[in-house]
Write a protein that holds these residues in place. Structure first.
Motif, PDB file in Angstrom:
ATOM      1  N   HIS A  99       0.887  -0.733  -0.035  1.00 60.08           N
ATOM      2  CA  HIS A  99      -0.105  -0.143   0.088  1.00 60.08           C
ATOM      3  C   HIS A  99       0.716   1.272   0.151  1.00 60.08           C
ATOM      4  O   HIS A  99       0.025   2.634  -0.310  1.00 60.08           O
ATOM      5  CB  HIS A  99      -1.278  -0.078   1.214  1.00 60.08           C
ATOM      6  N   SER A 100       2.274   1.263   0.126  1.00 59.33           N
ATOM      7  CA  SER A 100       3.222   2.247   0.499  1.00 59.33           C
ATOM      8  C   SER A 100       4.057   2.545  -1.064  1.00 59.33           C
ATOM      9  O   SER A 100       4.911   3.391  -1.149  1.00 59.33           O
ATOM     10  CB  SER A 100       3.743   2.511   1.305  1.00 59.33           C
ATOM     11  N   GLY A 101       3.624   1.727  -2.319  1.00 55.68           N
ATOM     12  CA  GLY A 101       4.197   1.570  -3.333  1.00 55.68           C
ATOM     13  C   GLY A 101       5.375   0.643  -3.266  1.00 55.68           C
ATOM     14  O   GLY A 101       6.165   0.377  -4.787  1.00 55.68           O
ATOM     15  N   ARG A 102       5.974   0.122  -2.103  1.00 52.65           N
ATOM     16  CA  ARG A 102       7.394   0.037  -2.910  1.00 52.65           C
ATOM     17  C   ARG A 102       7.360  -1.941  -2.760  1.00 52.65           C
ATOM     18  O   ARG A 102       7.272  -2.460  -1.528  1.00 52.65           O
ATOM     19  CB  ARG A 102       8.017  -0.358  -0.960  1.00 52.65           C
ATOM     20  N   LEU A 103       6.713  -2.276  -4.009  1.00 52.64           N
ATOM     21  CA  LEU A 103       5.979  -2.859  -4.831  1.00 52.64           C
ATOM     22  C   LEU A 103       7.590  -4.664  -4.327  1.00 52.64           C
ATOM     23  O   LEU A 103       6.746  -5.416  -3.596  1.00 52.64           O
ATOM     24  CB  LEU A 103       5.925  -3.355  -6.267  1.00 52.64           C
ATOM     25  N   ASN A 253      -9.210   7.935   6.163  1.00 52.83           N
ATOM     26  CA  ASN A 253      -7.916   6.489   6.182  1.00 52.83           C
ATOM     27  C   ASN A 253      -8.809   5.917   5.705  1.00 52.83           C
ATOM     28  O   ASN A 253      -8.528   4.382   5.848  1.00 52.83           O
ATOM     29  CB  ASN A 253      -8.393   6.591   7.549  1.00 52.83           C
ATOM     30  N   SER A 254      -9.276   5.792   4.145  1.00 47.41           N
ATOM     31  CA  SER A 254      -9.591   4.386   3.439  1.00 47.41           C
ATOM     32  C   SER A 254      -8.709   4.202   1.824  1.00 47.41           C
ATOM     33  O   SER A 254      -9.213   3.751   1.585  1.00 47.41           O
ATOM     34  CB  SER A 254     -11.067   4.456   2.755  1.00 47.41           C
ATOM     35  N   LEU A 255      -7.565   5.308   2.191  1.00 51.89           N
ATOM     36  CA  LEU A 255      -7.306   4.827   0.414  1.00 51.89           C
ATOM     37  C   LEU A 255      -6.480   3.213   0.528  1.00 51.89           C
ATOM     38  O   LEU A 255      -5.880   3.274   0.384  1.00 51.89           O
ATOM     39  CB  LEU A 255      -5.876   4.925   0.996  1.00 51.89           C
ATOM     40  N   THR A 275       0.414  11.640  -5.681  1.00 55.28           N
ATOM     41  CA  THR A 275       1.789  10.623  -4.875  1.00 55.28           C
ATOM     42  C   THR A 275       1.778  11.222  -3.649  1.00 55.28           C
ATOM     43  O   THR A 275       2.307  10.060  -2.617  1.00 55.28           O
ATOM     44  CB  THR A 275       2.963  11.217  -6.137  1.00 55.28           C
ATOM     45  N   ALA A 276       1.302  12.868  -3.171  1.00 54.04           N
ATOM     46  CA  ALA A 276       1.927  13.004  -2.038  1.00 54.04           C
ATOM     47  C   ALA A 276       0.886  12.264  -1.419  1.00 54.04           C
ATOM     48  O   ALA A 276       1.063  12.102   0.766  1.00 54.04           O
ATOM     49  CB  ALA A 276       1.185  14.423  -2.219  1.00 54.04           C
ATOM     50  N   LEU A 277      -0.471  11.184  -1.356  1.00 57.38           N
ATOM     51  CA  LEU A 277      -0.897  10.375  -0.490  1.00 57.38           C
ATOM     52  C   LEU A 277      -0.615   9.844  -0.253  1.00 57.38           C
ATOM     53  O   LEU A 277      -1.094   8.669   0.329  1.00 57.38           O
ATOM     54  CB  LEU A 277      -2.096  10.739  -1.266  1.00 57.38           C
ATOM     55  N   ILE A 278       0.756   8.774  -0.898  1.00 56.89           N
ATOM     56  CA  ILE A 278       0.969   7.371  -1.106  1.00 56.89           C
ATOM     57  C   ILE A 278       1.487   7.423   0.284  1.00 56.89           C
ATOM     58  O   ILE A 278       2.690   8.573   0.870  1.00 56.89           O
ATOM     59  CB  ILE A 278       2.144   7.274  -2.232  1.00 56.89           C
ATOM     60  N   PRO A 279       0.998   6.891   1.422  1.00 58.00           N
ATOM     61  CA  PRO A 279       2.432   6.519   2.638  1.00 58.00           C
ATOM     62  C   PRO A 279       4.436   7.006   2.797  1.00 58.00           C
ATOM     63  O   PRO A 279       4.107   5.880   1.387  1.00 58.00           O
ATOM     64  CB  PRO A 279       1.539   5.345   3.127  1.00 58.00           C
TER      65      PRO A 279
END
Length: 282
Positions: A99-103, A253-255, A275-279
């Motif tokens: 969920h943080s994009g660190r695939l 907080n439903s991202l 992109t600013a919304l990515i944890p």
């Protein structure tokens, strides 16, 4: 129902720790009632208590669900450090990384968890999800098949199978599978949002508007419907309205329903407001 009636139950905590989706499926009011009681119960008594790995993982998952990504990362990394042979700890950390994009890191963590527990349908489903986000579509399809072999009614896998058909260019097949997902989930907003997305791609604006009307009538629970409304607007190509609802999802907080690397959000990926919304777990 079990979570609502037995919020102090250790088996229930373990089940919740394995599935953010279980937590998300609760109604808004039920979640607000259960969350404080769960938080009061999941704090481990010591770093050396091996019996409480599910408590650590559940606490980390709840923090992630609440949008507290820094504390979630600390708890889940600590769980992996203290319980390196516990599959659930690795998979939970992988979900946070996903969920943080660190695939690539998510793939490694979930792969470790799956190797530790190869017969876990949940691990197979999450492996399918991270592979889908990496655009490794056929590998994702194989993991979906494994998940469904282990758990034929797994809704996450059925939804992902529809996603796979969609990105493979099989819109008609995907539409049928989204209808089935909608039936299985009793009309869950995310299922409706996916239907709206496909209808939008097919130029069926009236159908999308009907779905939007249904979702907008449920905005007394914005956390449940905001991600779905954003999807429907993305199907229509209305990135401005989609981004408004993405922000609403972030505020609620439903991202957790909106993995930033999913193909559905490609139209927003170049927008710094998205992109600013990515944890950021650094």
């Amino acid at each position: 129902a079990a979570a609502q009636s037995q919020p102090d139950s250790r088996p229930i905590r373990r089940a919740l720790s394995l599935s953010v989706g279980t937590l998300l499926s609760l109604s808004g009011s039920a979640t607000s009632e259960i969350m404080p009681r769960l938080l009061a119960q999941v704090a481990p008594s010591s770093d050396n208590d091996e019996a409480l790995v599910e408590a650590r993982v559940c606490a980390g998952m709840i923090a992630m669900f609440k949008g507290e990504h820094g504390p979630a990362a600390e708890m889940l990394m600590r769980a992996v450090e203290l319980h390196p042979t516990e599959a659930m700890a690795h998979v939970a950390l992988g979900i946070l990384l996903l969920h943080s994009g660190r695939l690539k890191e998510a793939l490694q963590a979930i792969s470790t968890g799956q190797n530790l527990d190869p017969l876990s349908a949940f691990s197979a489903g999450m492996m399918a999800m991270v592979l889908f986000n990496l655009r490794r579509i056929e590998a994702s399809r194989e993991q979906v098949a494994l998940c469904l072999a282990l758990d034929p009614k797994n809704m996450m896998a059925h939804a992902l199978l529809a996603d796979i058909e969609l990105v493979s260019g099989q819109q008609e097949t995907a539409l049928g599978k989204y209808f089935e997902f909608c039936r299985m989930s009793n009309g869950h907003p995310l299922a409706l949002g996916k239907l709206g997305y496909v209808y939008g791609l097919r130029g069926k604006h009236a159908e999308v508007q009907n779905i939007l009307n249904t979702l907008l009538s449920q905005t007394d629970e914005p956390a449940r419907v905001a991600p779905a409304i954003a999807l429907a607007y993305l199907g229509l190509g209305d990135t401005k309205k989609a981004l408004i609802w993405v922000h609403t999802a972030a505020e609620q907080n439903s991202l957790i329903d909106m993995m930033p690397s999913l193909p559905f959000y490609d139209a927003l990926r170049s927008d710094p407001k998205f992109t600013a919304l990515i944890p950021d777990l650094r």
